[in-house]
Design an enzyme around this catalytic site. Structure first.
Site, short mmCIF file in Angstrom:
data_model
loop_
_atom_site.label_atom_id
_atom_site.label_comp_id
_atom_site.label_asym_id
_atom_site.label_seq_id
_atom_site.Cartn_x
_atom_site.Cartn_y
_atom_site.Cartn_z
N ASP A 13 0.81 -1.23 0.00
CA ASP A 13 0.00 0.00 0.00
C ASP A 13 0.83 1.27 0.00
O ASP A 13 0.41 2.30 0.53
CB ASP A 13 -0.96 0.01 1.22
CG ASP A 13 -1.81 -1.24 1.26
OD1 ASP A 13 -2.17 -1.74 0.18
OD2 ASP A 13 -2.10 -1.72 2.37
N GLN A 201 1.95 -6.21 -3.42
CA GLN A 201 2.52 -6.38 -2.08
C GLN A 201 3.86 -5.64 -1.99
O GLN A 201 4.00 -4.59 -2.58
CB GLN A 201 2.65 -7.86 -1.71
CG GLN A 201 1.31 -8.55 -1.46
CD GLN A 201 0.60 -9.00 -2.72
OE1 GLN A 201 1.20 -9.63 -3.58
NE2 GLN A 201 -0.67 -8.69 -2.85
P1 GDP Z 1 -0.69 0.29 -3.51
O1 GDP Z 1 -1.26 -0.99 -3.01
O2 GDP Z 1 0.78 0.38 -3.27
O3 GDP Z 1 -1.06 0.62 -4.92
O4 GDP Z 1 -1.32 1.45 -2.60
P2 GDP Z 1 -2.87 1.59 -2.16
O5 GDP Z 1 -3.65 2.08 -3.29
O6 GDP Z 1 -3.35 0.36 -1.47
O7 GDP Z 1 -2.75 2.66 -1.01
C1 GDP Z 1 -2.23 3.93 -1.22
C2 GDP Z 1 -3.29 4.96 -0.80
O8 GDP Z 1 -2.68 6.23 -0.67
C3 GDP Z 1 -4.39 5.13 -1.82
O9 GDP Z 1 -5.58 5.48 -1.16
C4 GDP Z 1 -3.90 6.30 -2.67
O10 GDP Z 1 -4.94 7.00 -3.32
C5 GDP Z 1 -3.25 7.14 -1.60
N1 GDP Z 1 -2.11 7.97 -2.04
C6 GDP Z 1 -1.12 7.68 -2.95
N2 GDP Z 1 -0.22 8.68 -2.99
C7 GDP Z 1 -0.63 9.61 -2.10
C8 GDP Z 1 -0.10 10.86 -1.65
O11 GDP Z 1 0.96 11.32 -2.08
N3 GDP Z 1 -0.80 11.52 -0.67
C9 GDP Z 1 -1.96 11.04 -0.16
N4 GDP Z 1 -2.57 11.75 0.80
N5 GDP Z 1 -2.49 9.87 -0.57
C10 GDP Z 1 -1.84 9.17 -1.50
P1 IMO Z 2 -0.87 -4.27 -2.22
O1 IMO Z 2 -0.46 -4.82 -3.55
C1 IMO Z 2 -0.95 -4.69 2.15
C2 IMO Z 2 -0.97 -8.81 3.69
C3 IMO Z 2 -2.23 -9.35 4.32
C4 IMO Z 2 -1.65 -10.41 5.25
C5 IMO Z 2 -0.46 -10.96 4.43
C6 IMO Z 2 -0.77 -12.22 3.65
O2 IMO Z 2 -2.15 -3.52 -2.25
O3 IMO Z 2 0.25 -3.51 -1.59
P2 IMO Z 2 -2.38 -13.00 1.63
O4 IMO Z 2 -3.11 -12.14 0.67
O5 IMO Z 2 -1.16 -13.62 1.06
O6 IMO Z 2 -3.29 -13.98 2.27
O7 IMO Z 2 -1.88 -12.00 2.80
O8 IMO Z 2 -0.10 -9.92 3.56
N1 IMO Z 2 -1.19 -8.28 2.33
C7 IMO Z 2 -1.14 -6.97 2.01
N2 IMO Z 2 -0.97 -5.87 2.79
N3 IMO Z 2 -1.06 -4.57 0.80
C8 IMO Z 2 -1.20 -5.65 0.02
O9 IMO Z 2 -1.19 -5.58 -1.35
C9 IMO Z 2 -1.29 -6.92 0.62
N4 IMO Z 2 -1.45 -8.17 0.14
C10 IMO Z 2 -1.37 -8.99 1.19
O10 IMO Z 2 -2.91 -8.34 5.04
O11 IMO Z 2 -1.13 -9.84 6.42
MG MG Z 3 -2.80 -1.65 -1.76
#
Ligand code: GDP
Ligand code: IMO
Ligand code: MG
Length: 406
Positions: A13, A201
């Protein structure tokens, strides 16, 4: 021609989706190489937010979206996501490819994963990869085999083919997208196309390089892009690592180690201002200060050549900010990320403290950021010994500040 990889440097994330969308405007092929719909990648374009779980985050540009052999594929979820995108005017039907070797997540795998003991996402990820390595899995290729009646000789060895034959037939509409992805990508690279690999991840959740068992079931570090697509390492140009300006982690009971975790009002500030709730599960993410030890581990394991630091704006308004430069364990300094979760749990963070800043929102150039924010980024850069090439200060596609050309 560029062939680049994007990976998460922390525990997921970090904002990989946003970076991939940003880079995808100059890309011909955007490729997922591992994980499945446990990922939740957010793309915000002109205020409109889309969360993608399977389809590459480059989908909003005119390019080809690819699922490599390292991905595990939930066909029902794929269909839902394609339909959702179509409603938004993004039609992928003629620009979507699936590796014939990608393994399928079967309905039974989703059920099995609900009993997961480490707070997994419950999406069938571990059971699907278990079946793959136990050599009893079904692959995208089996959709074609069933259609063409090529599977008969195989039936005895592969009970799943018998059990799930109807399921495969239901998805025969995907047949034209199921191809030899290794060949497609290598030919594209050889003819000068730009290819971008999108990690899901992060290194901290990598099955080999994270804190086992608090990990996912695939190689989320950069090497996974090669094994997960059939593109050799000599073809890769750069690896971009994505990290937040702080850190988050999410699982069911909060059992996994997070050395810099904050359970105070600063942690709450990060959670609220960063909207730190899982894009896939909705679970609150634990928050803490930036961890240099983990960042250096990620850089080494993935060969990261440039770092993108996201969510700098989330630290706006804090009186002071801290960076964990190393750990302490039984009176000794620790600079290397421990292999073991039990050891990691015993490590105490050692911080350097800096003055905070008021506001980074809306700023378009690095030199226009508050001096304290500039110093914070430069200090991290100095500690991790890899250039920070971009920082982001908002979730929208446009909210980013380039520090270097890349
Ligand atoms: P990913 O799994 O790595 O693609 O990240 P996610 O989408 O799960 O989580 C990142 C969150 O942070 C999302 O809600 C994005 O919209 C938000 N986000 C990304 N860049 C920024 C930033 O620079 N500032 C803020 N406030 N939010 C951001
Ligand atoms: P993105 O791509 C954050 C965490 C789960 C759990 C562990 C194992 O959005 O960054 P699984 O899916 O293998 O059963 O989960 O890994 N997890 C993540 N945490 N971002 C993710 O993906 C995740 N994908 C799995 O919460 O602890
Ligand atoms: Mg994510």
């Amino acid at each position: 021609m560029t062939v680049n990889i994007v990976v998460g440097m922390q525990y997921g994330d970090e904002g990989k989706g946003k970076l991939v969308d940003f880079l995808a405007k100059d890309t011909d092929y955007v490729v997922r190489f591992q994980g499945g719909n446990n990922a939740g990648h957010t793309v915000v374009v002109n205020g409109e937010k889309t969360i993608l779980h399977l389809i590459p985050s480059g989908a909003f540009h005119d390019n080809i979206c690819v699922m490599g052999n390292g991905v595990v594929l939930d066909l029902e979820e794929l269909k839902k996501e394609m339909d959702m995108l179509k409603e938004k005017g993004v039609d992928l039907s003629d620009r979507f490819l699936i590796s014939e070797n990608a393994h399928l997540i079967l309905p039974a795998d989703v059920e099995d994963s609900k009993a997961d003991k480490i707070g997994g996402t419950g999406k069938g990820i571990a059971p699907a990869y278990t079946n793959k390595f136990a050599k009893i899995g079904l692959r995208a290729r089996d959709i074609i085999n069933v259609e063409e009646d090529l599977h008969e000789f195989d039936l005895k060895a592969r009970e799943n083919l018998v059990k799930f034959k109807d399921f495969l037939v239901e998805h025969s509409y995907l047949k034209k997208s199921i191809v030899n992805v290794s060949k497609v990508l290598n030919e594209a690279i050889d003819s000068g196309k730009n290819v971008l690999f999108e990690g899901a991840q992060a290194v901290g959740l990598d099955i080999d390089h994270g804190h086992y068992p608090f990990v996912t079931s695939s190689n989320a570090s950069a090497g996974g892009a090669c094994t997960g697509t059939g593109v050799g390492p000599t073809k890769i140009d750069k690896v971009f690592g994505v990290c937040k300006a702080y850190i988050t982690r999410v699982d069911r009971d909060g059992e996994s180690p997070l050395t810099t975790q904050l359970d105070d009002k600063v942690g709450k500030h990060m959670q609220v201002e960063g909207n730190e709730y899982g894009a896939t599960t909705g679970r609150p993410r634990r928050c803490g200060w930036f961890d240099v030890v983990l960042a250096k581990h990620a850089i080494r394991v993935s060969g990261i050549s440039g770092v993108v630091m996201t969510k700098l704006d989330v630290l706006d308004g804090l009186k002071e900010v801290k960076i964990c430069t190393h750990y302490e364990l039984n009176g000794s300094r620790v600079d290397d990320y421990p292999a073991d979760a039990i050891v990691q749990r015993k490590c105490k963070p050692v911080y350097e403290t800096f003055k905070g800043w008021e506001n980074t929102k809306g700023v378009k150039a690095f030199e226009e950021l508050p001096l304290e924010a500039q110093n914070y980024v430069r200090k991290i850069e100095e500690l991790i010994c890899v250039p920070v090439i971009m920082v982001t200060n908002g979730s929208d596609r446009e909210e980013c500040i380039k520090l270097k050309e890349f």
